[in-house]
Design a protein around this motif. Structure first.
Motif, PDB file in Angstrom:
ATOM      1  N   PRO A   9      41.633  31.348  42.024  1.00  0.00           N
ATOM      2  CA  PRO A   9      41.210  32.746  42.182  1.00  0.00           C
ATOM      3  C   PRO A   9      42.034  33.714  41.352  1.00  0.00           C
ATOM      4  O   PRO A   9      41.498  34.699  40.818  1.00  0.00           O
ATOM      5  N   THR A  23      40.647  36.076  38.392  1.00  0.00           N
ATOM      6  CA  THR A  23      40.881  37.523  38.431  1.00  0.00           C
ATOM      7  C   THR A  23      41.474  38.018  37.124  1.00  0.00           C
ATOM      8  O   THR A  23      41.139  39.120  36.651  1.00  0.00           O
ATOM      9  N   ILE A  35      38.550  38.148  34.635  1.00  0.00           N
ATOM     10  CA  ILE A  35      37.657  39.272  34.923  1.00  0.00           C
ATOM     11  C   ILE A  35      38.333  40.592  34.580  1.00  0.00           C
ATOM     12  O   ILE A  35      37.689  41.537  34.107  1.00  0.00           O
ATOM     13  N   SER A  90      33.913  31.777  37.598  1.00  0.00           N
ATOM     14  CA  SER A  90      34.131  33.195  37.308  1.00  0.00           C
ATOM     15  C   SER A  90      32.840  34.002  37.191  1.00  0.00           C
ATOM     16  O   SER A  90      32.894  35.237  37.146  1.00  0.00           O
ATOM     17  N   GLU A  94      30.152  34.731  39.174  1.00  0.00           N
ATOM     18  CA  GLU A  94      29.759  35.685  40.214  1.00  0.00           C
ATOM     19  C   GLU A  94      30.658  36.923  40.216  1.00  0.00           C
ATOM     20  O   GLU A  94      30.194  38.043  40.426  1.00  0.00           O
ATOM     21  N   SER A  95      31.953  36.717  39.969  1.00  0.00           N
ATOM     22  CA  SER A  95      32.878  37.854  39.885  1.00  0.00           C
ATOM     23  C   SER A  95      32.505  38.762  38.723  1.00  0.00           C
ATOM     24  O   SER A  95      32.604  39.998  38.820  1.00  0.00           O
ATOM     25  N   ASP A 136      35.644  35.243  49.471  1.00  0.00           N
ATOM     26  CA  ASP A 136      35.537  34.677  48.129  1.00  0.00           C
ATOM     27  C   ASP A 136      35.967  35.714  47.089  1.00  0.00           C
ATOM     28  O   ASP A 136      35.769  36.925  47.277  1.00  0.00           O
ATOM     29  N   VAL A 137      36.548  35.250  45.984  1.00  0.00           N
ATOM     30  CA  VAL A 137      37.105  36.164  44.987  1.00  0.00           C
ATOM     31  C   VAL A 137      36.043  37.118  44.434  1.00  0.00           C
ATOM     32  O   VAL A 137      36.342  38.275  44.118  1.00  0.00           O
ATOM     33  N   ALA A 138      34.790  36.668  44.330  1.00  0.00           N
ATOM     34  CA  ALA A 138      33.726  37.545  43.827  1.00  0.00           C
ATOM     35  C   ALA A 138      33.509  38.723  44.768  1.00  0.00           C
ATOM     36  O   ALA A 138      33.341  39.866  44.326  1.00  0.00           O
ATOM     37  N   CYS A 182      35.718  39.980  46.701  1.00  0.00           N
ATOM     38  CA  CYS A 182      36.916  40.832  46.613  1.00  0.00           C
ATOM     39  C   CYS A 182      36.759  41.908  45.540  1.00  0.00           C
ATOM     40  O   CYS A 182      37.294  43.017  45.674  1.00  0.00           O
ATOM     41  N   TRP A 183      36.010  41.599  44.490  1.00  0.00           N
ATOM     42  CA  TRP A 183      35.815  42.560  43.402  1.00  0.00           C
ATOM     43  C   TRP A 183      34.895  43.712  43.792  1.00  0.00           C
ATOM     44  O   TRP A 183      34.773  44.687  43.039  1.00  0.00           O
ATOM     45  N   THR A 184      34.254  43.644  44.973  1.00  0.00           N
ATOM     46  CA  THR A 184      33.467  44.795  45.428  1.00  0.00           C
ATOM     47  C   THR A 184      34.369  45.992  45.733  1.00  0.00           C
ATOM     48  O   THR A 184      33.889  47.107  45.934  1.00  0.00           O
TER      49      THR A 184
END
Length: 443
Positions: free
Chosen positions: A268, A272, A275, A352, A354-355, A410-412, A414-416
């Motif tokens: 993750p 990150t 991204i 990566s 979805e993120s 999920d890390v994706a 988290c990017w919200t």
């Protein structure tokens, strides 16, 4: 003094900033691209150590933004020689601060990182990177004052030239030092840090030489180094102190985001970092128009045309979307092509995607948010800008704490968090600008 700007005129000012930011972004991209072929540990460690360094750098950058606002105001008022006095006092301050921050970081960063990084491997790599990266502060702190001068006087083409020189230097240094090519030692992650610091030294030398050869030193009061006057510096700090705190706190929460992600695991964190680098491509477009808008807002207010500010802001938002929207769609449709620039590990690229989609969608809100917020700083009311930023960051911090540390999403997902921050800062900025109490503010 010009009071209205066409799309072509705005683009004429903004595109050199955009090119310069593109070149600067390529420094991070080349570091990530090289280290993405070394290993996940190095990739993740460079993310944490790199953001840690940016937190330090943002103190200096915040001061330069305040200085830029003041110099742009003097430029709008036609007091050109006063710009030189402000510039040199900025250099005095930045030199002193660079030494202080270098010493503090050099000796205390390993202690801080030891306490906040859970993985011993990532800690060792991050410490190695940061040990050499902090040397760059001795050069970058002064270089941003030149950037502030050229932005405030709308001579932005110089930034393009400087950034091209800087990124080419970084690519060469990375090629030589990370993998040990052409007889140089193989330094790995430490080589990336040394290369970036040397590239910043080259950037500063370029600014100095270019300014002496191509700028009307007499017009802008650069032909004579003034005596240090505390009252001048105090005037600058009245505006700059708040942007310094704002930038430092803002990047500190960004650093906190990476620390939270590090607790989710090595993959993750590596995702990150990738991204983050992709985000920089979109952010540089928004930042170019936001910086242009902030400078022109300050110039307009200095010339007594506050009524032209809101139409100018809306025009900048529209122009930024013309570039950001197609790029975001392109990244979303062809994610593997974009991600393959940063790593040759197929599993990491697939994880990566979805993120990346979440990030691209967030720029629907981020684009107007950054332009409006930079315009708030452009009005000169940097204390209010700090208050707005702290309010948005409080919401952001609460959100990432719940989503990452408590729920361990999920890390994706988290990017919200980018939606949360951007929505908050956009609404706060619009509220402030519509009140109109900034129109007659003098700085």
């Amino acid at each position: 003094m010009q009071t209205t700007y066409t799309n072509r005129e705005i683009w004429h000012i903004a595109y050199p900033i955009l090119i310069s930011l593109l070149m600067e972004q390529m420094i991070g991209m080349t570091d990530t691209a090289f280290l993405g072929r070394v290993g996940e540990v190095e990739l993740g460690a460079s993310a944490i150590a790199g953001v840690f360094y940016i937190v330090i750098f943002m103190v200096a950058f915040g001061f330069s933004i305040g200085s830029q606002i003041l110099m742009a105001r003097r430029n709008g008022e036609g007091e050109y020689r006063e710009i030189g006095r402000l510039f040199y006092h900025g250099i005095y301050f930045q030199c002193s601060m660079a030494v202080v921050m270098f010493v503090l970081s050099f000796f205390f960063s390993p202690v801080i990182l030891k306490r906040i990084i859970s993985s011993p491997e990532i800690y060792e790599a991050a410490t190695s990177y940061l040990h050499w990266r902090v040397f760059g502060a001795l050069f970058s702190f002064n270089a941003v004052m030149f950037r502030a001068f050229f932005l405030s006087t709308t001579q932005t083409k110089t930034l393009t030239l400087n950034s091209i020189v800087m990124v080419l230097s970084n690519v060469v240094f990375n090629y030589l030092l990370i993998f040990g090519n052409c007889g140089f030692p193989r330094l790995g992650i430490a080589g990336a840090a040394i290369g970036s610091s040397l590239a910043e030294a080259v950037s500063l030398v370029f600014f100095i030489v270019y300014t002496r050869r191509h700028i009307d030193l007499r017009k802008y009061g650069l032909d004579r180094i003034p005596r240090f006057r505390f009252d001048t510096l105090r005037r600058m700090l009245n505006v700059s102190l708040w942007t310094m705190i704002q930038n430092c706190v803002s990047l500190s929460t960004w650093f906190l985001f990476f620390l939270y992600i590090e607790h989710l695991g090595k993959e993750p964190l590596a995702i990150t970092n990738i991204i983050r680098s992709v985000s920089g491509i979109l952010f540089m477009v928004v930042s170019a128009f936001a910086s242009t808008c902030g400078s022109l807002v300050s110039n307009l207010i200095g010339a007594g045309h506050s009524d032209k500010v809101m139409p100018l802001i809306r025009k900048h938002v529209r122009l930024a979307f013309y570039i950001v929207a197609p790029l975001a769609v392109l990244f979303s449709l062809f994610p593997d092509v974009i991600l393959s620039v940063y790593t040759d590990m197929e599993g990491l690229r697939a994880a990566s995607v979805e993120s990346l989609w979440v990030l691209c969608a967030s720029y629907i809100v981020s684009t107007p948010a950054f332009v409006f917020f930079q315009s708030v700083s452009g009005t000169g009311n940097t204390r209010t800008a700090l208050a707005l930023e702290l309010s948005a960051l409080a919401l952001y911090t609460a959100y990432i704490t719940y989503v990452i540390l408590i729920r361990r999403m999920d890390v994706a997902f988290c990017w919200t968090s980018e939606f949360v921050y951007s929505t908050a800062i956009l609404l706060f900025s619009i509220w402030y600008l519509r009140r109109g109490h900034w129109a007659g503010k003098r700085i």
